[in-house]
Design a protein around this motif. Structure first.
Motif, short mmCIF file in Angstrom:
data_model
loop_
_atom_site.label_atom_id
_atom_site.label_comp_id
_atom_site.label_asym_id
_atom_site.label_seq_id
_atom_site.Cartn_x
_atom_site.Cartn_y
_atom_site.Cartn_z
N CYS A 1 -11.96 -0.08 -1.40
CA CYS A 1 -11.30 -1.39 -0.99
C CYS A 1 -12.14 -1.68 0.29
O CYS A 1 -12.55 -2.72 0.68
CB CYS A 1 -9.75 -1.42 -0.87
SG CYS A 1 -9.39 0.33 0.15
N LEU B 1 -2.82 0.30 -4.18
CA LEU B 1 -2.61 -1.05 -3.69
C LEU B 1 -1.98 -2.01 -4.98
O LEU B 1 -2.31 -1.72 -5.99
CB LEU B 1 -4.11 -1.62 -3.39
CG LEU B 1 -4.82 -1.37 -2.06
CD1 LEU B 1 -6.24 -1.56 -2.15
CD2 LEU B 1 -3.86 -1.66 -0.79
N PHE C 1 0.87 -1.36 -0.02
CA PHE C 1 -0.06 -0.19 -0.07
C PHE C 1 0.89 1.08 0.16
O PHE C 1 1.68 1.40 0.61
CB PHE C 1 -0.89 -0.11 1.21
CG PHE C 1 -1.59 1.40 1.34
CD1 PHE C 1 -2.44 1.74 0.72
CD2 PHE C 1 -1.37 2.16 2.56
CE1 PHE C 1 -3.19 3.01 0.85
CE2 PHE C 1 -1.88 3.28 2.74
CZ PHE C 1 -3.10 3.68 1.66
N PRO D 1 -8.33 2.26 -7.92
CA PRO D 1 -8.21 3.23 -9.04
C PRO D 1 -6.97 4.09 -9.04
O PRO D 1 -6.71 4.53 -9.95
CB PRO D 1 -9.64 4.38 -8.71
CG PRO D 1 -9.61 4.29 -7.13
CD PRO D 1 -9.57 3.00 -6.82
N ASP E 1 -12.37 4.66 -0.95
CA ASP E 1 -12.98 3.71 -0.18
C ASP E 1 -13.27 2.64 -1.03
O ASP E 1 -14.27 1.77 -0.23
CB ASP E 1 -13.91 4.38 0.70
CG ASP E 1 -13.16 5.10 1.86
OD1 ASP E 1 -12.17 5.12 2.07
OD2 ASP E 1 -13.94 6.01 2.53
S1 SF4 Z 1 -6.30 1.98 -1.49
FE1 SF4 Z 1 -6.97 2.31 -3.53
S2 SF4 Z 1 -9.03 1.19 -3.31
FE2 SF4 Z 1 -8.34 1.81 -1.16
S3 SF4 Z 1 -9.03 3.78 -0.48
FE3 SF4 Z 1 -7.07 4.19 -1.42
S4 SF4 Z 1 -7.51 4.66 -3.72
FE4 SF4 Z 1 -9.48 3.70 -2.77
#
Ligand code: SF4
Length: 78
Positions: free
Chosen positions: A28, A66, A17, A62, A26
């Motif tokens: 995920c 990750l 991450f 997006p 959000d």
């Molecule tokens: S890690 Fe990716 S999916 Fe999760 S909150 Fe951040 S941008 Fe959004």
């Protein structure tokens, strides 16, 4: 499960991450809350779902914050 800062591994995969890239959409936490838990530390629990579902969710991030790889790729390089 091994956990370093923003690096999360189980026996098969490693999820990383990058907080600087996260745009806090959000996706995920909303779509796979058993793994991505925004109120818990460590916030990614790779025991919370199957590798397949985790990988599918990582691919939906997006921003690219990750990422994942298979641990066997590490072993082949080492
Ligand atoms: S890690 Fe990716 S999916 Fe999760 S909150 Fe951040 S941008 Fe959004």
């Amino acid at each position: 499960m091994k956990t370093k800062d923003n690096v999360f591994s189980n026996s098969d995969i490693t999820v990383t991450f990058n907080p600087c890239a996260c745009i806090h959409s959000d996706h995920c936490a909303k779509e796979l809350s058993s793994v991505f838990q925004d109120s818990v530390i460590p916030w990614i629990d790779l025991e919370g779902s199957s590798d397949k579902k985790i990988i599918q969710q990582v691919k939906k991030c997006p921003s690219g914050a990750l990422q994942f790889h298979y641990n066997k790729e590490d072993r082949e390089v080492a």
